[in-house]
Scaffold this motif. Structure first.
Motif, PDB file in Angstrom:
ATOM      1  N   ALA A  24      67.410  59.544  89.511  1.00  0.00           N
ATOM      2  CA  ALA A  24      67.396  58.363  90.376  1.00  0.00           C
ATOM      3  C   ALA A  24      68.814  57.926  90.711  1.00  0.00           C
ATOM      4  CB  ALA A  24      66.630  57.226  89.690  1.00  0.00           C
ATOM      5  N   ALA A  25      69.709  57.945  89.689  1.00  0.00           N
ATOM      6  CA  ALA A  25      71.085  57.503  89.895  1.00  0.00           C
ATOM      7  C   ALA A  25      71.800  58.390  90.908  1.00  0.00           C
ATOM      8  CB  ALA A  25      71.830  57.498  88.559  1.00  0.00           C
ATOM      9  N   ARG A  26      71.419  59.671  90.964  1.00  0.00           N
ATOM     10  CA  ARG A  26      72.090  60.581  91.897  1.00  0.00           C
ATOM     11  C   ARG A  26      71.360  60.711  93.229  1.00  0.00           C
ATOM     12  NH1 ARG A  26      75.453  64.899  88.706  1.00  0.00           N
ATOM     13  NH2 ARG A  26      76.034  63.506  87.021  1.00  0.00           N
ATOM     14  N   GLY A  27      70.297  59.918  93.389  1.00  0.00           N
ATOM     15  CA  GLY A  27      69.552  59.974  94.640  1.00  0.00           C
ATOM     16  C   GLY A  27      68.826  61.286  94.829  1.00  0.00           C
ATOM     17  N   PHE A  28      68.473  61.933  93.710  1.00  0.00           N
ATOM     18  CA  PHE A  28      67.718  63.180  93.808  1.00  0.00           C
ATOM     19  C   PHE A  28      66.264  62.855  94.014  1.00  0.00           C
ATOM     20  CE2 PHE A  28      70.703  65.680  90.796  1.00  0.00           C
ATOM     21  CZ  PHE A  28      71.668  65.700  91.795  1.00  0.00           C
ATOM     22  N   ILE A  43      71.233  68.057  86.733  1.00  0.00           N
ATOM     23  CA  ILE A  43      70.895  67.047  85.720  1.00  0.00           C
ATOM     24  C   ILE A  43      71.215  67.594  84.319  1.00  0.00           C
ATOM     25  CG2 ILE A  43      68.988  65.760  84.666  1.00  0.00           C
ATOM     26  CD1 ILE A  43      67.710  65.645  87.467  1.00  0.00           C
ATOM     27  N   LEU A  44      70.917  68.884  84.128  1.00  0.00           N
ATOM     28  CA  LEU A  44      71.210  69.482  82.819  1.00  0.00           C
ATOM     29  C   LEU A  44      72.720  69.482  82.554  1.00  0.00           C
ATOM     30  CD1 LEU A  44      70.086  70.791  80.283  1.00  0.00           C
ATOM     31  CD2 LEU A  44      70.160  73.011  81.447  1.00  0.00           C
ATOM     32  N   GLU A  64      64.885  61.457  84.344  1.00  0.00           N
ATOM     33  CA  GLU A  64      64.427  60.706  85.525  1.00  0.00           C
ATOM     34  C   GLU A  64      65.499  59.721  85.976  1.00  0.00           C
ATOM     35  OE1 GLU A  64      62.741  61.021  82.732  1.00  0.00           O
ATOM     36  OE2 GLU A  64      60.785  61.906  83.202  1.00  0.00           O
ATOM     37  N   ALA A  65      66.117  59.045  85.008  1.00  0.00           N
ATOM     38  CA  ALA A  65      67.140  58.054  85.345  1.00  0.00           C
ATOM     39  C   ALA A  65      68.354  58.726  85.997  1.00  0.00           C
ATOM     40  CB  ALA A  65      67.557  57.290  84.092  1.00  0.00           C
ATOM     41  N   ILE A  66      68.727  59.902  85.471  1.00  0.00           N
ATOM     42  CA  ILE A  66      69.862  60.621  86.064  1.00  0.00           C
ATOM     43  C   ILE A  66      69.518  61.022  87.494  1.00  0.00           C
ATOM     44  CG2 ILE A  66      71.348  62.668  85.914  1.00  0.00           C
ATOM     45  CD1 ILE A  66      70.908  62.634  82.870  1.00  0.00           C
ATOM     46  N   SER A  80      57.056  69.547  87.875  1.00  0.00           N
ATOM     47  CA  SER A  80      56.084  68.692  88.570  1.00  0.00           C
ATOM     48  C   SER A  80      56.566  68.370  89.978  1.00  0.00           C
ATOM     49  CB  SER A  80      55.891  67.397  87.779  1.00  0.00           C
ATOM     50  OG  SER A  80      57.102  66.670  87.772  1.00  0.00           O
ATOM     51  N   GLY A  81      57.733  68.884  90.352  1.00  0.00           N
ATOM     52  CA  GLY A  81      58.206  68.696  91.715  1.00  0.00           C
ATOM     53  C   GLY A  81      59.007  67.422  91.904  1.00  0.00           C
ATOM     54  N   GLY A  82      59.318  66.732  90.820  1.00  0.00           N
ATOM     55  CA  GLY A  82      60.094  65.492  90.923  1.00  0.00           C
ATOM     56  C   GLY A  82      61.496  65.741  91.455  1.00  0.00           C
ATOM     57  N   VAL A  83      62.101  66.858  91.050  1.00  0.00           N
ATOM     58  CA  VAL A  83      63.400  67.261  91.602  1.00  0.00           C
ATOM     59  C   VAL A  83      63.352  68.768  91.838  1.00  0.00           C
ATOM     60  CG1 VAL A  83      64.722  65.456  90.403  1.00  0.00           C
ATOM     61  CG2 VAL A  83      64.421  67.684  89.323  1.00  0.00           C
TER      62      VAL A  83
END
Ligand code: ZN
Ligand code: MN
Length: 489
Positions: free
Chosen positions: A419-423, A402-403, A415-417, A391-394
């Motif tokens: 956000a935490a990494r500023g992706f 993230i994987l 999503e939380a990972i 969906s283009g979120g990252v």
């Protein structure tokens, strides 16, 4: 490797340990690696007068294997004594089946993926190897030879073995390897055997004969005994083809015989000239009853799994993935189940999920020597990640990172990972526009080529914009903007 000018004919006899808790003719445990001679009783030690009793589960599993391979299951199956002397079998006969084996006929289909990696491009399509029959018998003890003495462990004696005997339908070492891989895959699928060659659960005798082109009858049958790895099978057959070809070239006729493969030396040596079945003086065993198969057959029918090649076809049809990708996913039952759980949970769709499983998940599982059942990431979280990427979120690369984090034990949501990494992917067009402008100005001839219909150039141009944005732009937005700016919409 020199091509042999002779026609090569290969048949296999595969001994495969049936996955039961207890032995074939007594209630001793089947246990690999236990203290020697601690899983034994008068029956499996072959003491005089001890009476064998049949293992129902071993027969049911063999019938299940037979159903998977399309064998005929006779109404009655019977037991015979195969007489020979060997120190690891003190009663001097092996309980086996000759006259009415539990499965008759049948066939195994070979798939490209069953062939060795380096041979898959040349692999024949749709090759089928017929089975002569499958019979049940008992394994013997295990002897270990030292300089001045030998030791015998009878823990293995009496372990249920299925002997799978093929027709001489193979013409190369690679087809023999493919047959073994196909058998292993199906037996594991059906829960019939773990078929672990390192644990000796699958051992293979190779019958090989050479004849000049034009000669109808097969050449002398040379048997290679007890090969216990896939690579040994391939190397031994290559060696044997070379050796027999050289002798035939020199005018030395071949005689029916049995040879031993020395894996270290990479050569075979003569053991004995071969005995025929009548040399074993088979006779019906007076202690074991004939078995009527109807009830076990009905029970086995309920457990026949979806076969790997059927699963593969269904994946291809249902998910729109290539037959090759479907084959990779269907090769392993646990992986196939895992993939289907993820695909059904992924809004991004099965095709994207399949790509991520094959390209990213499998690489990580293999690197950690994990089986799909042991995957530290649940199919549902994996599906959420695939959705986040598509969906283009990252970006793709951020998704891979993230994987990695999820594999390393990060239990947060994708999503939380992220956000935490500023992706965060840049998706608003005003931030991306300058990069698009830059690329359009830089490569006018490429843009022209694209307009002429070369679709690949579009991807390339998207890549250039991605590069300028240091990978942060949302590639879908980039590609939409490029299309509209180039007037392709
Ligand atoms: Zn026993
Ligand atoms: Mn045998």
């Amino acid at each position: 490797m020199r091509m042999s000018r002779y026609l090569v004919t290969i048949g296999l006899e595969i001994h495969c340990q049936v996955k039961t808790a207890s032995k074939m003719f007594c209630s001793c445990a089947v246990e690999y690696g236990a203290e020697p001679n601690t899983r034994v009783c008068p029956v499996c030690l072959g003491l005089p007068g001890a009476l064998p009793a049949l293992n129902r589960e071993a027969i049911r599993l063999s019938i299940l294997a037979g159903l998977m391979f399309g064998c005929r299951i006779p109404e009655v199956t019977t037991w015979d004594r195969k007489n020979y002397f060997y120190p690891d079998m003190p009663k001097n006969y092996q309980l086996s089946q000759l006259h009415a084996p539990v499965c008759q006929g049948g066939e195994v289909g070979l798939d490209r993926l069953h062939f060795p990696n380096d041979f898959q491009k040349q692999a024949p399509e749709g090759k089928v190897v017929r089975l002569d029959h499958i019979h049940l018998e008992e394994d013997v003890g295990k002897s270990t030879h030292y300089e001045n003495n030998s030791l015998i462990d009878f823990n293995r004696a009496g372990t249920p073995l299925m002997e799978i005997v093929t027709e001489p339908d193979m013409e190369s070492a690679e087809e023999a390897v493919a047959l073994l891989n196909a058998l292993r895959q199906n037996l594991i699928y059906g829960g019939v055997s773990d078929a672990d060659m390192e644990k000796g659960q699958l051992r293979c005798d190779v019958n090989i004969s050479l004849r000049p082109p034009g000669q109808k009858e097969l050449g002398a049958k040379i048997e290679l005994k007890n090969l216990n790895s896939i690579s040994a099978v391939r190397r031994a057959i290559h060696h044997e083809i070379e050796r027999q070809s050289a002798e035939l070239d020199a005018g030395i006729p071949q005689v029916q015989s049995t040879r031993r493969w020395d894996d270290d030396a990479g050569e075979t040596t003569l053991l004995r000239t071969k005995e025929d079945a009548h040399d074993y003086r088979y006779l019906p065993d007076p202690d074991l009853p004939a078995v009527e198969t109807a009830e076990l057959l009905a029970a086995a029918r309920r457990d026949v799994p979806e076969l790997p090649h059927h699963k593969r076809q269904r994946f291809t049809d249902a998910y729109g993935i290539t037959p090759y990708d479907a084959g990779v996913l269907a090769a392993d039952r646990a992986l196939a189940d895992w993939f289907e759980q993820a695909a059904s949970a992924a809004p991004a769709g099965a095709k994207k999920t399949a790509n991520w499983v094959i390209n990213e998940l499998l690489a990580r599982l293999n690197a950690d020597s994990l089986h799909a059942e042991q995957c530290p990431v649940s199919p549902q979280r994996f599906a959420a990640l695939v959705d986040l990427v598509s969906s283009g979120g990252v970006s793709q690369n951020q998704g891979k990172e993230i994987l990695d984090a999820m594999f390393a034990g990060d239990a947060a949501s994708p999503e939380a990972i992220a956000a935490a990494r500023g992706f965060e992917q840049v998706s608003d067009s005003s931030s991306i526009e300058p990069f698009v402008d830059q690329v359009l100005a830089e490569f006018p001839d490429k843009v022209e080529e694209w307009k002429q219909g070369n679709a690949k150039v579009g991807n390339w141009l998207t890549g250039q914009v991605m590069r300028h944005s240091k990978g942060k732009a949302n590639p879908r937005v980039v590609s939409e903007m490029l299309r509209s700016r180039a007037g392709l919409e």
